[in-house]
Design a protein around this motif. Sequence first.
Motif, mmCIF file in Angstrom:
data_model
loop_
_atom_site.group_PDB
_atom_site.id
_atom_site.type_symbol
_atom_site.label_atom_id
_atom_site.label_comp_id
_atom_site.label_asym_id
_atom_site.label_seq_id
_atom_site.Cartn_x
_atom_site.Cartn_y
_atom_site.Cartn_z
ATOM 1 N N ASP A 64 0.544 -1.590 0.169
ATOM 2 C CA ASP A 64 0.105 0.235 -0.025
ATOM 3 C C ASP A 64 0.730 1.582 0.291
ATOM 4 O OD1 ASP A 64 -2.479 1.285 0.373
ATOM 5 O OD2 ASP A 64 -2.216 1.706 2.583
ATOM 6 N N ASN A 67 2.326 1.574 -3.235
ATOM 7 C CA ASN A 67 1.618 2.144 -4.739
ATOM 8 C C ASN A 67 1.273 3.510 -3.788
ATOM 9 O OD1 ASN A 67 1.006 -0.267 -5.831
ATOM 10 N ND2 ASN A 67 -0.461 -0.840 -4.094
ATOM 11 N N ALA A 68 1.323 4.368 -2.790
ATOM 12 C CA ALA A 68 1.090 5.411 -2.380
ATOM 13 C C ALA A 68 1.725 6.886 -3.799
ATOM 14 C CB ALA A 68 1.117 5.602 -1.204
ATOM 15 N N ARG A 188 -4.964 0.487 -4.057
ATOM 16 C CA ARG A 188 -4.227 1.369 -2.076
ATOM 17 C C ARG A 188 -5.684 0.273 -1.133
ATOM 18 N NH1 ARG A 188 -3.496 6.171 -1.483
ATOM 19 N NH2 ARG A 188 -3.221 5.724 0.566
ATOM 20 N N TYR A 190 -7.357 0.476 2.360
ATOM 21 C CA TYR A 190 -8.192 0.945 2.768
ATOM 22 C C TYR A 190 -9.070 0.517 4.276
ATOM 23 C CZ TYR A 190 -7.748 4.337 -0.926
ATOM 24 O OH TYR A 190 -6.646 5.313 -0.992
#
Length: 255
Positions: A64, A67-68, A188, A190
């Motif tokens: 994650d 990827n950000a 992403r 969450y």
Amino acid sequence: MSNSADFPPGPVRRRVWRPVRLLTAAVFALAGLIFVTSFNTARGTNIRTDASLLKLSDLIHERDRKNAELGNSTAALRRKIDALVSRDHGSSDAEEARLRALETSAGTEPLTGQGLTVTLNDAPPNAVANPGYPDPQPNDLVIHQQDLQAVVNALWQGGAQGIRVMDQRLISTSAVRCVGNTLILQGRVYSPPYKITAVGDRGALRKALDDSPAIQNYQLYVKAYGLGWRVEERREEKLPGYTGTVELHYAQPAG
């Protein structure tokens, strides 16, 4: 003179296995088997506290984060490309206006206007049914993919000019997917509470939410088990432009 062969052999003493001895031997054999099996399974590690149980969660958070970072890098490169294209390509005012309109429709440009935000959340810990409702099952107490999709679809139906889920702008190829009780959106990950923000006419957006059969069904679980539901109207909301890739990796337009 005779030898020992002339006499009949004496009685041979035979070992008698009493039930207690048999039981003791069986217990030791079983204990040995359990020890060997446990050793082979754990491979020298503590089964209850094996750090490997945390590896999947760590991997998800690490991917994650990467990827950000890639998303931010892609956005920066896209801004540079747009600047170079604008400098080197002498387009007319009409072409520039059409390009801006297409970018707005595609969701790649920021969008500002009135709108609203919908927040969905899991039920509180140790939630119980309100009077008149059956006891909840585990799936009754968490947000599902269908709940998020119901809100997004209703907002589009209500004429939303743009939608943001959490901190990401949706485009035509965006897929709202859940694995367990976590949301996976455009690479992403969450966790709840989930916020869905739309820019558009607030009255039309709220009416679309109220008229949605899927959301009406969700409201039953809100009343029964305390699932989270909150709608906040905003006079001005700013949505970021989509900054990820727009290429289709798994589908191609029909020719």
